[in-house]
Scaffold this motif. Sequence first.
Motif, PDB file in Angstrom:
ATOM      1  N   ARG A 110       0.666   5.156 -12.600  1.00  0.00           N
ATOM      2  CA  ARG A 110       2.000   5.048 -13.187  1.00  0.00           C
ATOM      3  C   ARG A 110       2.937   4.253 -12.297  1.00  0.00           C
ATOM      4  NH1 ARG A 110       2.676   8.890 -17.785  1.00  0.00           N
ATOM      5  NH2 ARG A 110       4.609   7.755 -18.130  1.00  0.00           N
ATOM      6  N   THR A 111       2.682   4.270 -11.020  1.00  0.00           N
ATOM      7  CA  THR A 111       3.497   3.462 -10.124  1.00  0.00           C
ATOM      8  C   THR A 111       3.176   1.979 -10.307  1.00  0.00           C
ATOM      9  OG1 THR A 111       3.459   5.252  -8.526  1.00  0.00           O
ATOM     10  CG2 THR A 111       4.184   3.105  -7.740  1.00  0.00           C
ATOM     11  N   ASP A 129       3.873   6.360  -1.241  1.00  0.00           N
ATOM     12  CA  ASP A 129       5.182   6.819  -1.701  1.00  0.00           C
ATOM     13  C   ASP A 129       5.083   7.798  -2.874  1.00  0.00           C
ATOM     14  OD1 ASP A 129       6.411   5.439   0.288  1.00  0.00           O
ATOM     15  OD2 ASP A 129       7.198   3.824  -0.971  1.00  0.00           O
ATOM     16  N   PRO A 130       4.256   7.498  -3.875  1.00  0.00           N
ATOM     17  CA  PRO A 130       4.212   8.438  -5.004  1.00  0.00           C
ATOM     18  C   PRO A 130       3.479   9.743  -4.719  1.00  0.00           C
ATOM     19  CG  PRO A 130       2.846   6.509  -5.443  1.00  0.00           C
ATOM     20  CD  PRO A 130       3.575   6.225  -4.201  1.00  0.00           C
ATOM     21  N   LEU A 131       2.798   9.854  -3.602  1.00  0.00           N
ATOM     22  CA  LEU A 131       2.031  11.076  -3.321  1.00  0.00           C
ATOM     23  C   LEU A 131       2.744  11.972  -2.318  1.00  0.00           C
ATOM     24  CD1 LEU A 131      -1.621   9.695  -2.924  1.00  0.00           C
ATOM     25  CD2 LEU A 131      -0.460  10.464  -5.008  1.00  0.00           C
ATOM     26  N   THR A 132       2.532  13.248  -2.443  1.00  0.00           N
ATOM     27  CA  THR A 132       3.010  14.187  -1.417  1.00  0.00           C
ATOM     28  C   THR A 132       2.047  14.144  -0.233  1.00  0.00           C
ATOM     29  OG1 THR A 132       1.689  16.011  -2.250  1.00  0.00           O
ATOM     30  CG2 THR A 132       3.873  15.713  -3.224  1.00  0.00           C
ATOM     31  N   ARG A 133       2.477  14.690   0.880  1.00  0.00           N
ATOM     32  CA  ARG A 133       1.583  14.735   2.042  1.00  0.00           C
ATOM     33  C   ARG A 133       0.329  15.526   1.724  1.00  0.00           C
ATOM     34  NH1 ARG A 133       3.058  12.225   6.135  1.00  0.00           N
ATOM     35  NH2 ARG A 133       1.462  12.991   7.565  1.00  0.00           N
ATOM     36  N   VAL A 173       0.839  -1.202   0.000  1.00  0.00           N
ATOM     37  CA  VAL A 173       0.000   0.000   0.000  1.00  0.00           C
ATOM     38  C   VAL A 173       0.871   1.247   0.000  1.00  0.00           C
ATOM     39  CG1 VAL A 173      -1.588   1.380   1.400  1.00  0.00           C
ATOM     40  CG2 VAL A 173      -1.973  -1.074   1.121  1.00  0.00           C
ATOM     41  N   ARG A 174       1.892   1.204   0.790  1.00  0.00           N
ATOM     42  CA  ARG A 174       2.800   2.348   0.857  1.00  0.00           C
ATOM     43  C   ARG A 174       3.494   2.557  -0.489  1.00  0.00           C
ATOM     44  NH1 ARG A 174       4.293   5.130   4.691  1.00  0.00           N
ATOM     45  NH2 ARG A 174       3.724   3.819   6.438  1.00  0.00           N
ATOM     46  N   ALA A 201      10.766   2.118   6.613  1.00  0.00           N
ATOM     47  CA  ALA A 201       9.631   1.488   5.963  1.00  0.00           C
ATOM     48  C   ALA A 201       8.748   0.972   7.088  1.00  0.00           C
ATOM     49  CB  ALA A 201      10.079   0.347   5.071  1.00  0.00           C
ATOM     50  N   PRO A 202       8.093   1.886   7.735  1.00  0.00           N
ATOM     51  CA  PRO A 202       7.429   1.534   8.995  1.00  0.00           C
ATOM     52  C   PRO A 202       6.375   0.464   8.772  1.00  0.00           C
ATOM     53  CG  PRO A 202       6.762   3.724   8.254  1.00  0.00           C
ATOM     54  CD  PRO A 202       7.811   3.255   7.309  1.00  0.00           C
ATOM     55  N   GLN A 203       6.171  -0.297   9.773  1.00  0.00           N
ATOM     56  CA  GLN A 203       5.254  -1.413   9.678  1.00  0.00           C
ATOM     57  C   GLN A 203       3.815  -0.956   9.502  1.00  0.00           C
ATOM     58  OE1 GLN A 203       6.529  -4.642  11.258  1.00  0.00           O
ATOM     59  NE2 GLN A 203       4.643  -5.819  11.425  1.00  0.00           N
ATOM     60  N   TRP A 204       3.502   0.176  10.067  1.00  0.00           N
ATOM     61  CA  TRP A 204       2.115   0.628   9.994  1.00  0.00           C
ATOM     62  C   TRP A 204       2.005   1.969   9.298  1.00  0.00           C
ATOM     63  CZ3 TRP A 204      -0.346  -3.515  10.615  1.00  0.00           C
ATOM     64  CH2 TRP A 204       0.107  -4.481  11.530  1.00  0.00           C
TER      65      TRP A 204
END
Lengths: 163, 163
Positions: free
Chosen positions: B153-154, A134-138, A128-129, B9-12
Motif C-alpha cells: 500500500r505504500t 517507515d510503514p512497519l512497526t519495530r 528502502v526506508r 532520515a538517517p543515512q544508514w
Amino acid sequence: MEERTDDDAPQWLAPDEQESWLALVSLLVRLESALDTQMRADAGITHFEYGVLSALSETEGRTMRLSDLAVMAEGSLSRLSNVVTRMEKRGLVRRHPDPDDGRYTLATLTDAGWDLVVAAAPGHVREVRRLVFDPLTRTQVGQLTSIARRIVRTIDPADRCLG
Amino acid sequence: MEERTDDDAPQWLAPDEQESWLALVSLLVRLESALDTQMRADAGITHFEYGVLSALSETEGRTMRLSDLAVMAEGSLSRLSNVVTRMEKRGLVRRHPDPDDGRYTLATLTDAGWDLVVAAAPGHVREVRRLVFDPLTRTQVGQLTSIARRIVRTIDPADRCLG
DNA sequence: ACGGATGACTTGAAGGTTGAAGTAACGGAC
DNA sequence: GTCCGTTACTTCAACCTTCAAGTCATCCGT
C-alpha cells in the motif's frame, strides 16, 4: 509425502493463506520494480548492479572474486559476468586475474565506481526506508526478519548470508 | 535534504533493519526464481503466464479485458500483450474484440488453456506450501499478510487487490 | 456531425537474462 | 610429466521485458 488422509497436503490454500500469498506475490513484484525504477532514475544503474558495486565497496581492497561476488549479489555467474563487462566499459569496475589462482577473476571497484556508489547510497537507503521500514512497526521489522529467513532457508538450506 | 541534526532520515539503516533488509531482498530474488523454475519445469510456462491463465480460469466465462487482466496479473499492458500473443500461438488463449466497446480486447481461455491450468495448479500450490507456508507458524502467516499489505500500500496506495 | 482528446492495445528497437556449451587453469593420480 | 576431472569464467543464441511511438475506437464539446 505424509500419511494423513484428510487435509495433510491439501490441493488448495486455506483462505487466510490465499490472502497472504496474494499479498506476498504483490510485494515481490512491486518492490523489486520500485527499487529498480528508483535506481535507474537516480543513479543510472539497476538494483542488481548497485548490489554488485555495493558489495565491492564494502570489501577490503574493494576487490572480490567474481564467483564470490555472484553469491553476495545473489545472481548467476553468467549474469554477473555480463554485468561486470558492461560496468567495465563504463569504467566503474576493472577485471584482472587472481595471481594466486589463474582460474579466478578479480573485480576491483574503480574510483569512479566508488564515487557512484557513494552518491547512490543515500537515495537508495531513503527509498528502502520509505517503502519498507517507515510503514512497519519495530515489532513487524523483527517479524519480517524471522519470516524471510525461514522461507529463504527453506529454498536454500545452504545459505550462509543469514544468521 | 532534511534539516535535523541527529537521526531524522538517517543515512544508514539500523543494524536490525539492515538484517531485515538483507533477508527481504534475498527472499525477493530467490522466491521469484524458485517459482519460475518450478513452473517452467512442471508446466512449461512462466509464473507470470500461470498468473494470467489462472486469473482467466477464475473468471465467469473465462474471459477478461486485457487491461483488467494486466492489473490482475500485475504486469504492464505491453508485457501482457506479448504474453497473450505467445499463448495464443500455443492455443491456450484466444483474442477477440469486445462487442460493447471496440477499444477493448477480450482474452478467452481455451479448453487447452483450462486443462493446462488445472494440470499445473496442484504442483504450484504444493510448491507454495512447501516454500512459504510449511516453514511458517499460523501466527507468522498472519504477520506476513499485514506486513506485505502495508508495504504494497505504500508503494501503490491505489492498490485494490488487498483489503 | 465534426474534430480533438482520451483510452486501449500493438509493435519495434534496444537491452537484459538465461541455459548450455565452450575455454582455460588448476590439482591429484599414476 | 601427463591425463583426467573439476572449477571458474565467458560466450552465444533464444527469449523476454521495457519504453516509446503508432494505430484505432470512442467520447465529448460545440
